[in-house]
Write a protein that holds these residues in place. Structure first.
Motif, PDB file in Angstrom:
ATOM      1  N   GLY A 117       0.991  -1.273   0.075  1.00  0.00           N
ATOM      2  CA  GLY A 117       0.088   0.064   0.168  1.00  0.00           C
ATOM      3  C   GLY A 117       0.880   1.252   0.114  1.00  0.00           C
ATOM      4  O   GLY A 117       2.259   1.135  -0.350  1.00  0.00           O
ATOM      5  N   THR A 118       0.161   2.350   0.601  1.00  0.00           N
ATOM      6  CA  THR A 118       0.896   3.718   0.398  1.00  0.00           C
ATOM      7  C   THR A 118       1.581   3.542   1.811  1.00  0.00           C
ATOM      8  O   THR A 118       1.743   2.792   2.480  1.00  0.00           O
ATOM      9  N   ALA A 120       2.850   1.727   7.178  1.00  0.00           N
ATOM     10  CA  ALA A 120       3.388   2.125   8.454  1.00  0.00           C
ATOM     11  C   ALA A 120       1.975   1.440   9.421  1.00  0.00           C
ATOM     12  O   ALA A 120       2.467   1.061  10.636  1.00  0.00           O
ATOM     13  N   GLU A 121       0.860   1.505   9.029  1.00  0.00           N
ATOM     14  CA  GLU A 121      -0.008   0.832   9.924  1.00  0.00           C
ATOM     15  C   GLU A 121       0.006  -0.696   9.776  1.00  0.00           C
ATOM     16  O   GLU A 121      -0.381  -1.202  10.903  1.00  0.00           O
ATOM     17  N   GLY A 122       0.502  -1.260   8.796  1.00  0.00           N
ATOM     18  CA  GLY A 122       0.779  -2.792   8.682  1.00  0.00           C
ATOM     19  C   GLY A 122       1.846  -3.053   9.720  1.00  0.00           C
ATOM     20  O   GLY A 122       1.673  -4.177  10.516  1.00  0.00           O
ATOM     21  N   GLU A 156       3.168  -4.943  15.741  1.00  0.00           N
ATOM     22  CA  GLU A 156       3.700  -4.466  17.292  1.00  0.00           C
ATOM     23  C   GLU A 156       2.480  -4.594  18.071  1.00  0.00           C
ATOM     24  O   GLU A 156       2.473  -5.379  19.166  1.00  0.00           O
ATOM     25  N   GLU A 157       1.314  -4.488  17.738  1.00  0.00           N
ATOM     26  CA  GLU A 157       0.177  -4.494  18.437  1.00  0.00           C
ATOM     27  C   GLU A 157      -0.334  -5.815  19.228  1.00  0.00           C
ATOM     28  O   GLU A 157      -0.643  -6.203  19.985  1.00  0.00           O
ATOM     29  N   MET A 179       9.382   5.441   7.093  1.00  0.00           N
ATOM     30  CA  MET A 179      10.116   5.747   8.518  1.00  0.00           C
ATOM     31  C   MET A 179       9.807   6.827   9.285  1.00  0.00           C
ATOM     32  O   MET A 179       9.731   6.989  10.649  1.00  0.00           O
ATOM     33  N   PRO A 180       9.536   8.095   8.531  1.00  0.00           N
ATOM     34  CA  PRO A 180       8.888   9.239   9.087  1.00  0.00           C
ATOM     35  C   PRO A 180       7.677   9.083  10.085  1.00  0.00           C
ATOM     36  O   PRO A 180       7.591   9.697  10.940  1.00  0.00           O
ATOM     37  N   ILE A 181       6.932   8.225   9.375  1.00  0.00           N
ATOM     38  CA  ILE A 181       5.465   8.081  10.058  1.00  0.00           C
ATOM     39  C   ILE A 181       6.023   7.319  11.417  1.00  0.00           C
ATOM     40  O   ILE A 181       5.130   7.616  12.356  1.00  0.00           O
ATOM     41  N   LEU A 182       6.600   6.333  11.214  1.00  0.00           N
ATOM     42  CA  LEU A 182       7.118   5.588  12.509  1.00  0.00           C
ATOM     43  C   LEU A 182       7.834   6.163  13.364  1.00  0.00           C
ATOM     44  O   LEU A 182       7.468   6.169  14.778  1.00  0.00           O
ATOM     45  N   LYS A 183       8.667   7.095  13.007  1.00  0.00           N
ATOM     46  CA  LYS A 183       9.347   8.036  14.125  1.00  0.00           C
ATOM     47  C   LYS A 183       8.538   8.904  14.858  1.00  0.00           C
ATOM     48  O   LYS A 183       8.752   9.205  15.973  1.00  0.00           O
TER      49      LYS A 183
END
Length: 374
Positions: free
Chosen positions: A314-315, A320-322, A327-328, A353-357
């Motif tokens: 995906g995008t 990032a959500e995946g 983790e959840e 990675m910026p979204i994860l950060k």
């Protein structure tokens, strides 16, 4: 010498997987896949190091897995590969993958302690007890058919390595599988490197829980089933007085739009090497006993694109959500594979990675990092 933060940190870890193998994790007939040359691996490792990726993990392979392109038939040796990358990187952990019956424990102990000095403690070890009989046939080595023997051998192999690392004086070893006299190995190691294992059988899981810091297991078709498995593994480890962290493997297809990502997913799936895919299903998954036989066929699409890894397509936001969903579910990290690592990783680095950060306060000692937590 070793940084124990890698073992104890609760941050979700990301690692690059199988870049030392031709085709990476994708058994494909396409011509634009991963070459696995040294130059490409060095470029990838240095990009991952600067981006804050936690580790790189190679696959040890001695013959390919068949198909039109002999999937994973061209492989950079894991000891040589890891040693060279340790000398050419600064922060990232570099793992070597060792088959117990193909690497003498005293020699392996010496190699790993040397690598530890080269990488200033950044080496890790992925232990493999063996599963692919044709590889053993190609080397003229006997692979015990029964799991108990295979893992008794692996346990003695690892015990002898640890004895080499901790002993200040020469010693004799009189075991079931190894008998040595006047053995020693300098330089010693005062702390164990991080240990990975990916066993699926009952005996393999017992070995992993007793000896490893991180255990790999596939993501179930239903994520709630993974939650249950992770809890069970951690509970079993507690009964042994151990703490285990559970990792998994993923395959990333990330594009600016969902439509572009889905088109690429379909392209990879439609051009899967059917012979190699079937070989993997008939050997690795059937042998590992990670899942019941009736569930193996349902993993076909995952094997066809990522050797059974969890596909995240995906995008940047969706990818990032995946990763966050893993983790959840209780996973402590995952590996990443790409169809073409050096071509696709920069987009992941710049947009995922910026979204994860944003999901965590960064360590003041690391300028760029992806670490995130709940």
């Amino acid at each position: 010498m070793f940084d124990n933060d890698f073992k104890t940190s609760e941050t979700f870890k990301l690692g690059i997987f199988s870049s030392n193998c031709s085709g990476g994790m994708t058994p494909s007939t396409l011509d634009d896949g991963w070459e696995a040359s040294w130059d490409k691996n060095l470029e990838l490792a240095q990009m991952a190091d600067k981006a804050g990726i936690d580790f790189m993990l190679p696959v040890a392979r001695f013959i390919g897995l068949g198909g039109k392109k002999d999937f994973q038939g061209s492989v950079l040796d894991t000891i040589t590969w890891a040693t060279a990358l340790l000398a050419k990187t600064e922060k990232i952990k570099i793992f070597t993958t060792l088959h117990t019956s193909m690497n003498h424990p005293i020699i392996a102990a010496k190699q790993i302690s040397t690598m530890a000095q080269i990488g200033k403690g950044r080496v890790g070890v992925n232990i493999v007890a063996g599963w692919n009989k044709p590889e053993y046939d190609a080397l003229g080595i006997h692979l015990p058919k029964d799991h108990p023997t295979r893992y008794r051998y692996a346990q003695e192999w690892f015990n002898l390595i640890k004895k080499i690392w901790e002993s200040k004086e020469p010693f004799d070893w009189n075991g079931e599988f190894f008998q040595t006299k006047g053995s020693y190995g300098k330089p010693n190691l005062t702390l164990l490197p991080p240990i990975f294992n990916a066993a699926g059988s009952k005996e393999g899981r017992e070995f992993a829980l007793k000896n490893s810091d991180f255990l790999f297991t596939p993501v179930h078709l239903k994520l709630e089933d993974s939650c249950k498995e992770i809890k069970q593994l951690k509970d079993e480890a507690k009964t042994l007085g151990k703490v285990i962290k559970v990792l998994t493997t993923t395959h990333i297809i990330c594009r600016p739009t969902e439509e572009e990502a889905q088109v690429e997913w379909k392209r990879q799936l439609e051009n899967a090497d059917s012979q190699a895919v079937q070989h993997i299903l008939d050997t690795l998954f059937a042998f590992s006993k990670v899942m019941p036989p009736e569930q193996i066929a349902s993993f076909h699409d995952r094997v066809a694109t990522a050797f059974g890894g969890f596909p995240i397509v995906g995008t940047p936001e969706q990818v990032a959500e995946g990763l966050a969903s893993l983790e959840e579910a209780g996973f402590s990290g995952c590996t990443l594979s790409f169809f073409d690592y050096t071509k696709e990783f920069p987009f992941f680095r710049d947009y995922v990675m910026p979204i994860l950060k944003e999901r965590v306060v960064l360590s003041s000692s690391i300028e760029q990092s992806h670490h995130f937590s709940k």
